[in-house]
Design a protein around this motif. Sequence first.
Motif, mmCIF file in Angstrom:
data_model
loop_
_atom_site.group_PDB
_atom_site.id
_atom_site.type_symbol
_atom_site.label_atom_id
_atom_site.label_comp_id
_atom_site.label_asym_id
_atom_site.label_seq_id
_atom_site.Cartn_x
_atom_site.Cartn_y
_atom_site.Cartn_z
ATOM 1 N N SER A 185 0.857 -1.188 -0.034
ATOM 2 C CA SER A 185 0.129 -0.119 -0.089
ATOM 3 C C SER A 185 0.907 1.271 -0.060
ATOM 4 O O SER A 185 0.541 2.228 -0.655
ATOM 5 N N ASP A 186 2.053 1.287 0.665
ATOM 6 C CA ASP A 186 2.835 2.431 0.846
ATOM 7 C C ASP A 186 3.623 2.604 -0.453
ATOM 8 O O ASP A 186 3.859 3.771 -0.858
ATOM 9 N N SER A 188 2.240 2.340 -3.384
ATOM 10 C CA SER A 188 1.390 2.141 -4.778
ATOM 11 C C SER A 188 1.638 3.478 -5.543
ATOM 12 O O SER A 188 1.565 3.278 -6.844
ATOM 13 N N THR A 198 -0.907 -3.876 -9.958
ATOM 14 C CA THR A 198 -0.760 -3.538 -8.353
ATOM 15 C C THR A 198 -2.141 -3.612 -7.614
ATOM 16 O O THR A 198 -2.173 -4.333 -6.682
ATOM 17 N N THR A 199 -3.322 -3.392 -8.337
ATOM 18 C CA THR A 199 -4.313 -3.530 -7.986
ATOM 19 C C THR A 199 -4.806 -5.194 -7.440
ATOM 20 O O THR A 199 -5.272 -5.306 -6.591
ATOM 21 N N THR A 202 -2.683 -5.952 -4.518
ATOM 22 C CA THR A 202 -3.248 -5.619 -3.312
ATOM 23 C C THR A 202 -4.472 -6.459 -2.583
ATOM 24 O O THR A 202 -4.678 -6.562 -1.667
#
Length: 392
Positions: A185-186, A188, A198-199, A202
């Motif tokens: 998350s950091d 992103s 990335t989505t 995550t």
Amino acid sequence: MPRAVAASSTGPAPVGSATVVVACDESGSEGEKLVGGSTDVFAHAGVLIGSDEASEVLRRVRAGTRSPAVEVKANVVLRPQNRRTLTWLLGDAGPLTGRASVFLVDKPLLLTVRLVGLWAAGTADAERAACELHRVLTADADLEPVWAVALDETNGLLRARDLVTARARLEGVRAALTKVLAGLSDASDRLSGEAGTTTVATTTLAALVAGLPASDGGPETDTALGELTGPERSRAPLDPLEPGLVATVLRWAGPAGGGPRRPGGRSGPVELVHDAQSSLTDDRLARVRAAVGEDVSSRVRLRFVDSQLDARVQVADLVAGAARRLAEAALHGRPDPGLLELVAAHVDPTSTWVDERSWALLAPPDDRRGARATGAPVTGDAAQTALRRVTQ
């Protein structure tokens, strides 16, 4: 798939004159230890070669490498001074053109697929999600070491043999995955160029953390962990030898339509002469039979031999060992393009692989595609289905 065990190649004869005999061996096997061991890559090779020809191949290898060893290993032919011999063995002018197959497994990737299948099974297209997750996390210098810790904790949990160990490991897995999720998350903004993947990563990670058994140690948690540590755990193997054997069976005895590097389509009997493997128990072989299907398994016979007494298996061992070491070097950013070009001619396109840079060198010439292009693990339909059956 009938099974016979012999102390040497003088054991039971093939079942008929039309039988195709394929010698098999592996390299990089550490059982269910998929991370934190000696190797990150597993290879399973099958070679269509007769005993006399295999003996002649080994004679030439020993002469070319000046090795007196009874069994010449891949580390010998991979020495720089023996490059000419290895080039002959794997190249177009050598004895194996069109007669060898190597199924490669990125072991941490296999563990990721297993992890997502266990606790994020509701994720749409879980195998693709697992591959995207692994690709994103291993490609980032900050996230990769954190992800390595999470995989190590996971491997420890899935190898646990009792509830006490499993409970302790479960909390380690939870903490490690939570830390990876926070790091992802950091990151992103840094990974904004790959917003789509990335989505997926995550979302998959969040599903994993949410899907872990509860930490209260109650009956439901113990039941979930008991399925991993008790007798039922055999339904969910980690050992890459099983999908490796499945892929080799399908390569030489599977249905037609697999392409020039995976022709299949053999309707007659096939005998696999395999180096003795104590880990291939009757239960595991039953899973292999189920994975390849009754039509194929009914025509395949597996015979275990002592590799020291069977030249054919020694040739398969050379192929598996050389391919595994070269593939692992490429995976870690140390490719040898010249030798990889030779290896690629034998690589099974259904290999469990997602790293794009190394796959660009390892893929068979008619299968030069990366994971992003296919939107899925670098595995073909038949073997992907078989891998799913074996790992669920």
